[in-house]
Design an enzyme around this catalytic site. Structure first.
Site, PDB file in Angstrom:
ATOM      1  N   ASP A 186       0.821  -1.223   0.000  1.00 64.15           N
ATOM      2  CA  ASP A 186       0.000   0.000   0.000  1.00 64.15           C
ATOM      3  C   ASP A 186       0.851   1.269   0.000  1.00 64.15           C
ATOM      4  O   ASP A 186       0.328   2.374   0.122  1.00 64.15           O
ATOM      5  CB  ASP A 186      -0.943   0.009   1.208  1.00 64.15           C
ATOM      6  CG  ASP A 186      -0.191   0.042   2.533  1.00 64.15           C
ATOM      7  OD1 ASP A 186       1.063  -0.057   2.513  1.00 64.15           O
ATOM      8  OD2 ASP A 186      -0.835   0.184   3.576  1.00 64.15           O
ATOM      9  N   LYS A 217      17.181  40.907  -7.369  1.00 60.83           N
ATOM     10  CA  LYS A 217      16.162  39.979  -7.885  1.00 60.83           C
ATOM     11  C   LYS A 217      14.865  40.137  -7.098  1.00 60.83           C
ATOM     12  O   LYS A 217      14.892  40.233  -5.883  1.00 60.83           O
ATOM     13  CB  LYS A 217      16.664  38.532  -7.759  1.00 60.83           C
ATOM     14  CG  LYS A 217      15.675  37.474  -8.222  1.00 60.83           C
ATOM     15  CD  LYS A 217      16.191  36.053  -7.980  1.00 60.83           C
ATOM     16  CE  LYS A 217      15.832  35.530  -6.606  1.00 60.83           C
ATOM     17  NZ  LYS A 217      16.162  34.106  -6.419  1.00 60.83           N
ATOM     18  N   GLU A 225       3.279   2.094   2.235  1.00 59.48           N
ATOM     19  CA  GLU A 225       3.907   2.447   3.511  1.00 59.48           C
ATOM     20  C   GLU A 225       5.368   2.012   3.511  1.00 59.48           C
ATOM     21  O   GLU A 225       5.738   1.023   2.879  1.00 59.48           O
ATOM     22  CB  GLU A 225       3.160   1.772   4.678  1.00 59.48           C
ATOM     23  CG  GLU A 225       1.792   2.380   4.926  1.00 59.48           C
ATOM     24  CD  GLU A 225       1.065   1.746   6.107  1.00 59.48           C
ATOM     25  OE1 GLU A 225       1.626   0.829   6.753  1.00 59.48           O
ATOM     26  OE2 GLU A 225      -0.083   2.157   6.362  1.00 59.48           O
TER      27      GLU A 225
HETATM   28  C1  R5P Z   1      16.649  31.485  -3.225  1.00 63.01           C
HETATM   29  O1  R5P Z   1      16.663  32.214  -2.234  1.00 63.01           O
HETATM   30  C2  R5P Z   1      17.682  30.429  -3.459  1.00 63.01           C
HETATM   31  O2  R5P Z   1      18.939  30.787  -2.955  1.00 63.01           O
HETATM   32  C3  R5P Z   1      17.791  30.075  -4.928  1.00 63.01           C
HETATM   33  O3  R5P Z   1      18.195  31.238  -5.636  1.00 63.01           O
HETATM   34  C4  R5P Z   1      16.483  29.611  -5.488  1.00 63.01           C
HETATM   35  O4  R5P Z   1      15.901  28.635  -4.671  1.00 63.01           O
HETATM   36  C5  R5P Z   1      16.667  29.048  -6.881  1.00 63.01           C
HETATM   37  O5  R5P Z   1      15.418  28.689  -7.390  1.00 63.01           O
HETATM   38  P1  R5P Z   1      15.124  28.670  -8.947  1.00 63.01           P
HETATM   39  O6  R5P Z   1      16.243  27.883  -9.565  1.00 63.01           O
HETATM   40  O7  R5P Z   1      13.787  27.983  -9.060  1.00 63.01           O
HETATM   41  O8  R5P Z   1      15.064  30.092  -9.415  1.00 63.01           O
END
Ligand code: R5P
EC number: 2.7.6.1
Length: 316
Positions: A42, A197, A44
């Site tokens: 199942d 970013k 588990e």
């Molecule tokens: C975010 O704070 C992390 O340090 C990475 O930049 C992030 O997790 C990367 O994620 P992705 O590749 O989906 O942009």
């Protein structure tokens, strides 16, 4: 193989990363402990430890990588098995600590899942955590047991030094990564730049601005996780568009979910260096990706924990 002379040191693997566990055992000089981790019909999890561990210092190697919930459950059940089999200490070696990005309430009514995972591990019976490049250092404080955090930076720095790259600038892909970028910059004696970013929603990244001089330079983006590669693709492309000559990246944990591989292939990235905290299936082993093993580092740390000598001196 030189054998480590202590029958009370036992290393076991679960299903997330048996290759890394083998590598660790090779460097420690012990055989991998005998265990079977299977599924009942199942679904588990069924764990059996096939040798006595009474009075032993047990090290369980398991990344809580995809499928995170399955791997976490295997680990919790194994910890319980070790506790009931009278292990002296249960040292959980989690090369990649999944759910680490949910480490605070960024918005109202959000969980702090990395704290929940810490509670689960501790309540199951873990007596120590050994991990590498936690997404956020404060996760150490989510535990009331010792957490030894290893660093991937020295490994990446040695690799980049051997490449003899010229006019290097270390780039943090977001504000949260500046400390990590600074550590690499110190080791490579290079300046840093920071990408502004924004993340309008999970797994979607948006570059706003680059702070620092990248014109004509070899940029090395430093991150802890590469998941969908959205961050990395945006960062690499923005760096080239704004004048960088070459772009490399180091990311400790290759989660590489969803569109990650095609994004890397389409990006301006020359080479991506990752570690083996998460094992890469064949289809993710593309020429742009170089994988370095953290096996020797984790093995050294296990020996130091076992012999009660300094772990931090591994990085000095
Ligand atoms: C975010 O704070 C992390 O340090 C990475 O930049 C992030 O997790 C990367 O994620 P992705 O590749 O989906 O942009």
């Amino acid at each position: 193989m030189a054998m480590y002379n202590d029958p009370y040191l036992k290393i076991f693997t679960l299903n997330s990363n048996p290759e890394l566990a083998q590598e660790i055992c090779k460097h420690v000089g012990v055989d991998l402990g005998e265990t079977s981790v299977k599924r009942f019909s199942d679904g588990e999890v069924q764990v059996n430890i096939e040798e006595s561990i009474r009075g032993c210092d047990v090290y369980l190697v398991q990344s809580t990588s995809e499928p995170a919930n399955e791997h976490l459950m295997e680990l919790l059940i194994m910890i319980d098995a070790c506790k009931r089999a009278s292990a002296k200490t249960i040292n959980v070696v989690i090369p990649y600590y999944g759910y680490a990005r949910q480490d605070r309430k960024a918005r109202s009514r959000e969980p702090i899942t990395s704290k929940l995972i810490a509670n689960l591990l501790e309540n199951a019976g873990a007596t120590r955590i050994l991990t590498l490049d936690l997404h956020a250092s404060q996760i150490q404080g989510f535990f009331d047991i010792p957490v030894d955090q290893l660093l991937g930076t020295p490994l990446f720095a040695s690799y980049f030094k051997e490449k003899k790259l010229e006019d290097v600038v270390i780039v943090s892909p977001d504000h949260g990564g500046v400390v990590r970028a600074r550590q690499m910059a110190d080791r490579l004696e290079a300046p840093i730049a920071i990408i502004d970013k924004r993340r309008p929603r999970p797994n979607v990244a948006e570059v706003m601005n680059i702070v620092g001089d990248i014109e004509g330079k070899t940029a090395i983006i430093v991150d802890d996780i590469i998941d969908t590669a959205g961050t990395l693709q945006l960062a690499a492309d923005a760096l080239v568009e704004q004048g960088a000559e070459r772009v490399f990246a180091s990311c400790t944990h290759p989660v590489l979910s969803g569109p990650a591989i095609s994004r890397i292939e389409e990006s301006k990235l020359e080479e991506l260096i990752v570690t083996d905290t998460i094992s890469l299936p064949k289809q993710k082993q593309i020429p742009q990706i170089t994988q370095l093993s953290v096996g020797p580092l984790m093995a050294d740390a296990i020996i130091r924990v076992h012999e009660q000598t300094s772990v931090s001196s591994l990085f000095n």
